[in-house]
Design a protein around this motif. Structure first.
Motif, mmCIF file in Angstrom:
data_model
loop_
_atom_site.group_PDB
_atom_site.id
_atom_site.type_symbol
_atom_site.label_atom_id
_atom_site.label_comp_id
_atom_site.label_asym_id
_atom_site.label_seq_id
_atom_site.Cartn_x
_atom_site.Cartn_y
_atom_site.Cartn_z
ATOM 1 N N ASP A 226 -1.391 3.996 3.172
ATOM 2 C CA ASP A 226 -2.209 3.621 2.024
ATOM 3 C C ASP A 226 -3.278 2.598 2.369
ATOM 4 O OD1 ASP A 226 -0.739 5.115 -0.104
ATOM 5 O OD2 ASP A 226 0.903 3.838 0.571
ATOM 6 N N ARG B 268 3.880 -4.083 -0.607
ATOM 7 C CA ARG B 268 3.669 -3.101 0.454
ATOM 8 C C ARG B 268 4.594 -3.401 1.616
ATOM 9 N NH1 ARG B 268 -0.030 -6.900 0.761
ATOM 10 N NH2 ARG B 268 -1.305 -5.935 -0.844
ATOM 11 N N ALA C 182 3.883 0.895 -1.473
ATOM 12 C CA ALA C 182 2.712 1.149 -0.637
ATOM 13 C C ALA C 182 3.092 0.975 0.830
ATOM 14 C CB ALA C 182 1.579 0.204 -1.013
#
Length: 248
Positions: free
Chosen positions: A184, A142, A166
């Motif tokens: 997210d 992420r 993400a």
């Protein structure tokens, strides 16, 4: 390996990514590295529960060793990319991130992009673009960033999400406990990003309010006690630096 040249980024417009850029070389891991950075014993008990170690807490010349130590214990590697107004880095550098991925191709890595200057400045534009491209190309878990950056680079980040990266929003612990559109998950900051203050345990109230509604993690001054409390609340990632990594 230096950064590949990229075209200028207009944060207000759509752009596409070339997955061939910034491709890391897959060198074989160093044979039997002498690791000077060690993971505190308590960290091992939270392996598999979202604990990650912050490379920013390690001296610059020992960050690669810190990544090896974390990965050996089954922990994730957290990277603070702190960009100054002039576009230079005072945290972990992109070159260090690429070196980690090159030596640890299976490590779990996430990026936290912190911009200290104007995110629309040409110098910071380049650094932000590099971070997004690097996140995609190196296959990180992420990238977390402020709401300002999320809004400013909305189109670019939504492109990245569609490509599998993400995107999480960094949230001060005293901010309203609400999901953020286009993100997210939420990374609850227990201290100001990029500082070494003591964590404010009051931030766990925000974690409790969000847990179960949206993916939520915690960062900033996380101690063993706070890490265990956050794990019990279901937070992941749980990012710890100074309390988790020691040098010898």
């Amino acid at each position: 390996m230096g950064a590949a040249p990229t075209r200028p980024l207009d944060p207000a417009h759509h752009f596409s990514f070339d997955s061939r850029r910034l491709r890391p070389s897959r060198r074989s891991a160093r044979p039997g590295p002498v690791v000077k950075v060690k993971v505190a014993p308590w960290g091992r008990s939270l392996s598999g529960r979202g604990l990650a170690g912050s490379l920013f807490a390690a001296p610059a010349h020992e960050r690669l060793d810190a990544a090896h130590a974390l990965h050996a214990e089954g922990l994730a590697v957290h990277v603070d990319l702190i960009v100054r107004q002039d576009g230079t880095h005072r945290g972990v550098t992109p070159a260090q991130v690429r070196a980690v991925r090159s030596e640890l191709p299976h490590a779990s890595i996430d990026l936290h992009l912190i911009v200290e200057g104007d995110p629309r400045d040409s110098h910071t534009h380049a650094a932000i673009e590099e971070a997004i491209h690097m996140g995609l190309d190196l296959g990180v878990e992420r990238i977390s960033l402020s709401r300002e950056l999320l809004d400013c680079y909305h189109s670019a980040l939504q492109d990245a999400r569609q490509r599998g990266l993400a995107v999480w929003c960094e949230l001060p612990h005293d901010a309203p406990a609400d999901p953020v559109a286009g993100a997210d998950g939420l990374l609850i900051m227990l201290i100001r990003p990029g500082t070494t203050e003591a964590a404010d345990p009051a931030g766990l109230t925000t974690v409790r309010a969000l847990a179960g509604r949206v993916p939520v993690g915690v960062d900033g001054g996380v101690t063993e006690t706070l890490a265990r409390e956050c794990a019990d609340l279901g937070a992941s990632p749980i990012i710890s630096g100074r309390a988790l990594l020691t040098t010898s």
